[in-house]
Scaffold this active site. Structure first.
Site: not given
Ligand code: GAR
Length: 229
Positions: A23, A116, A118, A145, A153-154, A183
């Site tokens: 991301n 954030n 998620h 989202s 949390l979230d 995402e």
């Molecule tokens: C993503 O899928 C993000 O939505 C999630 O971690 C991943 C990170 O991927 N975040 C959560 O679960 C937060 N509660 P990345 O390191 O490749 O960006």
């Protein structure tokens, strides 16, 4: 100097991540393409070996680890993290796969300034392993989202959903890949709204184009292949 060099970088940000950093890369790419007026001042991680830090270094962004294993408890850790972040004086904190639970003191310090992403259509499927849980629950659609962060949390004001239809033959892996594609488009899009002043979070309430946003904007089709919007 070209005209693109003169474009104001309106919103300063620090990125927090714990893992792969795809991301972060999507956001950095949008910035590089002059499609996102954000000045990322640093990329910070709780994990020294986070791959996202390597991605940031490769793009010449300042990086810093505040190693969670060196602190006795969450409160002490978050105070050290605040100190590290505030040295960069960012307007916004961008959580990009930052996997630690934040203390209320941390969230209060950056009130209305933490965003954030998620991997679920919040408030559905908070927490981990969202793709498998979406399959197990036989949901028709899954997705991701973007939201501002609250103490829970979230949780927190929801800006946008990018839905992803679930196919009969989906596994957690195939579904995760489509959610990840969504995402990588959703986050730069929402950050663009913020950076250009279209989106504001004021006292935990969202405003988009001057109107109160009472439910998340639904952006369909972002998971499909093709150039990012
Ligand atoms: C993503 O899928 C993000 O939505 C999630 O971690 C991943 C990170 O991927 N975040 C959560 O679960 C937060 N509660 P990345 O390191 O490749 O960006």
């Amino acid at each position: 100097m070209s005209s693109s060099n003169l474009k104001p970088r309106t919103l300063s940000a620090v990125v927090l991540l714990s893992g792969t950093g795809t991301n972060f890369s999507a956001i950095a790419k949008a910035i590089q393409q002059d499609a996102l007026p954000i000045d990322i001042r640093a990329v910070l991680s709780d994990r020294p070996r986070a791959q996202g830090l390597e991605r940031a270094r490769a793009l010449q962004y300042p990086t810093q680890t505040v190693d969670a294993s060196q602190y006795p408890d969450r409160a002490t850790y978050d105070q050290a993290l605040i100190k590290a972040i505030d040295a960069y004086a960012p307007q916004l904190l961008v959580l990009a796969g930052y996997m630690r639970i934040l203390t209320p003191a941390f969230v209060a310090h950056y009130s209305d300034r933490i965003i954030n992403i998620h991997p679920s259509l919040l408030p559905s499927l908070k927490g981990l392993h969202t793709h498998q849980r979406a399959l197990d629950a036989r949901h028709a659609e899954h997705g991701c989202s973007v939201h501002f962060v609250s103490d829970l949390l979230d949780d927190g004001p929801l800006v946008a959903h990018a839905p992803v239809p679930i196919q009969p033959d989906d596994t957690a892996q195939t579904l995760a890949a489509r959610v990840q594609a969504a995402e990588h488009r959703l986050y730069p899009t929402v950050l663009g709204w913020l950076a250009t002043g279209r989106l504001q979070c004021i006292h935990h309430q969202l405003w988009l184009d001057g109107a109160r946003l009472s439910q998340p904007i639904r952006l369909d089709g972002l998971y499909q292949s093709g150039p990012s919007p």
